[in-house]
Design a protein around this motif. Structure first.
Motif, short mmCIF file in Angstrom:
data_model
loop_
_atom_site.label_atom_id
_atom_site.label_comp_id
_atom_site.label_asym_id
_atom_site.label_seq_id
_atom_site.Cartn_x
_atom_site.Cartn_y
_atom_site.Cartn_z
N CYS A 209 0.85 -1.19 0.00
CA CYS A 209 0.00 0.00 0.00
C CYS A 209 0.88 1.24 0.00
O CYS A 209 2.11 1.13 0.11
CB CYS A 209 -0.91 0.01 1.23
N LYS A 210 0.27 2.38 -0.12
CA LYS A 210 0.94 3.67 0.07
C LYS A 210 0.28 4.34 1.27
O LYS A 210 -0.91 4.63 1.25
CB LYS A 210 0.84 4.52 -1.19
N LEU A 211 1.06 4.56 2.31
CA LEU A 211 0.48 5.01 3.57
C LEU A 211 -0.23 6.35 3.45
O LEU A 211 -1.23 6.59 4.12
CB LEU A 211 1.56 5.06 4.65
N SER A 212 0.27 7.25 2.60
CA SER A 212 -0.40 8.55 2.45
C SER A 212 -1.79 8.41 1.86
O SER A 212 -2.68 9.21 2.15
CB SER A 212 0.45 9.49 1.59
N GLU A 213 -2.00 7.38 1.04
CA GLU A 213 -3.32 7.13 0.49
C GLU A 213 -4.21 6.45 1.53
O GLU A 213 -5.38 6.81 1.69
CB GLU A 213 -3.21 6.27 -0.77
N VAL A 214 -3.66 5.48 2.25
CA VAL A 214 -4.41 4.79 3.30
C VAL A 214 -4.90 5.79 4.35
O VAL A 214 -6.02 5.68 4.86
CB VAL A 214 -3.54 3.70 3.95
N GLN A 215 -4.06 6.77 4.66
CA GLN A 215 -4.38 7.71 5.73
C GLN A 215 -5.04 9.00 5.24
O GLN A 215 -5.17 9.96 5.99
CB GLN A 215 -3.10 8.02 6.51
N GLY A 216 -5.47 9.01 3.98
CA GLY A 216 -6.27 10.12 3.48
C GLY A 216 -5.53 11.41 3.24
O GLY A 216 -6.14 12.48 3.16
N ARG A 217 -4.20 11.34 3.09
CA ARG A 217 -3.45 12.56 2.80
C ARG A 217 -3.44 12.88 1.31
O ARG A 217 -3.59 14.02 0.91
CB ARG A 217 -2.00 12.42 3.31
N LYS A 218 -3.21 11.88 0.49
CA LYS A 218 -3.18 12.10 -0.96
C LYS A 218 -4.60 12.01 -1.50
O LYS A 218 -5.24 10.95 -1.44
CB LYS A 218 -2.30 11.06 -1.65
N PRO A 219 -5.15 13.11 -2.02
CA PRO A 219 -6.54 13.09 -2.48
C PRO A 219 -6.70 12.28 -3.76
O PRO A 219 -5.77 12.14 -4.56
CB PRO A 219 -6.85 14.57 -2.72
N ALA A 220 -7.90 11.76 -3.95
CA ALA A 220 -8.21 10.96 -5.13
C ALA A 220 -8.32 11.81 -6.39
O ALA A 220 -8.12 11.31 -7.50
CB ALA A 220 -9.49 10.17 -4.92
N SER A 221 -8.63 13.08 -6.25
CA SER A 221 -8.70 13.99 -7.39
C SER A 221 -7.96 15.27 -7.03
O SER A 221 -7.58 15.49 -5.87
CB SER A 221 -10.17 14.30 -7.74
N VAL A 222 -7.76 16.13 -8.01
CA VAL A 222 -6.97 17.34 -7.80
C VAL A 222 -7.65 18.22 -6.75
O VAL A 222 -8.81 18.59 -6.90
CB VAL A 222 -6.80 18.12 -9.11
N PRO A 223 -6.94 18.57 -5.67
CA PRO A 223 -7.55 19.41 -4.62
C PRO A 223 -7.52 20.88 -5.01
O PRO A 223 -6.75 21.30 -5.88
CB PRO A 223 -6.64 19.14 -3.42
N ALA A 224 -8.33 21.67 -4.33
CA ALA A 224 -8.32 23.11 -4.55
C ALA A 224 -7.24 23.74 -3.69
O ALA A 224 -7.36 23.85 -2.47
CB ALA A 224 -9.68 23.71 -4.21
#
Length: 388
Positions: A364-379
């Motif tokens: 896994c990638k921990l930043s994705e598991v922990q909700g840091r890296k957004p699924a779409s481009v953030p504002a």
């Protein structure tokens, strides 16, 4: 092997998927024979970026980019260059606290996070600055202030900070807003002194350990997890370790022996002494274990010979693919959720591990598991937020 060590209490990521990283030798740390410099393995951009691009192609989730006063690549500009050369691999960028004015460091890292579209992770380093010596308490006190400023810049609309080292007022933190959300890039941190453990418990997301026996690693994990829990926090644990994997155990042990076959003891000590962490508590504990070992094996399949010519991480998992995989499963059962591997030379060993072991691991990638890296481009001010 002995019975598995119990799971550490209150780890952040209970799912036993792991983030697997490799290492890019930015700081003059690549050899065929330890202690024997080889011009073909110097830390040039071409060589180090080749390691990063190959790890990206092979499916590693992250790559450590170390920082040190050595002939090689300075970490942040190197990471910016490789950001646009890679597709999926995250960059674990080591940053020494205090080298860069904290708001500007926040901005450097936010820019890098945007270049990577959220693939940035940060390795917090609290060792002495080049050419200076400080007491441990002062270094960690400054590191605490830098981290607190980074977090405020990444998450708050303005910065008002009053500390021992920094007194800052900024009416806006927009220039330092990262791509990642919910706190910004994950902070990876290592150190076993009391000051280091306290700082990690307060602020870090992944506590990185150097190789020791399972019992010692478990004791450290319990200590740090309990300190974090007392502050209402949880974190994850990572292990920075070398690996020597071959089709048979005999071949792996022979490869480890060959690695040291041309080492002059005085040269090894000189190389170790170049590192700014060579007198750290973690290095001394590894040296102590090696002094008590038989043939440099501190426990089954953990060989500490690398520590004869390297500061920092000084041991390797040595064995055939099944043995290496089994050892990793024991670590995972203990609660370790991130691995940072390396080997000598780094490029062929990266390929060997990817061939023999990496496909068998649930990753896994921990930043994705922990909700840091957004699924779409953030504002953000650098994406599509309204300009002010």
């Amino acid at each position: 092997m002995s019975s598995p060590i119990p799971l550490a209490p209150a780890i952040r990521t209970t799912d036993p998927h792991v983030e697997v990283a490799w290492f890019s030798a930015l700081c003059s740390d690549d050899y065929e024979f330890l202690g024997v410099p080889d011009g073909a393995l110097r830390s040039s951009f071409e060589h180090c970026s080749h390691i990063v691009r190959r790890a990206d192609q092979l499916g590693y989730q992250n790559i450590l980019m170390p920082s040190g006063w050595a002939c090689g690549q300075e970490t942040i500009p190197f990471a910016a260059a490789t950001a646009v050369l890679t597709k999926q691999i995250h960059h674990l960028v080591a940053v020494r606290m205090g080298e860069i004015h904290p708001p500007m460091l926040a901005r450097h890292l936010a820019t890098l996070d945007h270049l990577l579209a959220g693939r940035l992770t940060v390795n917090i380093i609290s060792s002495d600055l080049p050419g200076a010596r400080e007491e441990s308490a002062a270094r960690y006190a400054r590191s605490r202030e830098v981290i607190e400023i980074l977090k405020q810049c990444w998450t708050q609309p303005e910065l008002q900070y009053r500390g021992q080292f920094y007194q800052l007022d900024l009416p806006t933190t927009d220039p330092a807003k990262p791509y990642q959300q919910n706190g910004g890039p994950l902070l990876y941190f290592g150190g076993i002194s009391s000051d280091a453990v306290q700082l990690c418990a307060e602020h870090c997301d992944v506590f990185l350990m150097w190789p020791e026996t399972e019992e010692r690693l478990s004791a450290t994990m319990h200590l740090v997890a309990n300190k974090a829990a007392a502050l209402g926090r949880t974190l994850d644990f990572g292990l920075r370790i070398h690996v020597v994997v071959r089709e048979t155990e005999g071949e792996a042990r022979a490869a480890a022996t060959r690695m040291l076959s041309r080492l002059d003891a005085a040269k090894g000590a000189e190389i170790k002494a170049r590192a700014q962490d060579h007198q750290s508590a973690g290095v001394k504990r590894q040296d102590e274990l090696r002094a008590q070992a038989t043939d440099d094996y501190i426990e089954e399949h953990i060989w500490s010979g690398i520590g004869r010519a390297r500061s920092g991480c000084g041991s390797a998992i040595v064995g055939d693919p099944d043995q290496v995989y089994a050892k990793l499963q024991r670590y995972i059962a203990m609660g370790i959720r991130a691995f940072i591997f390396s080997g000598y030379p780094h490029l062929p060993e990266c390929e060997l591990f990817a061939r023999h072991v990496l496909p068998r691991l649930k990753t896994c990638k921990l930043s994705e598991v922990q909700g840091r890296k957004p699924a779409s481009v953030p504002a953000t001010p650098l994406t599509n937020a309204p300009r002010t």
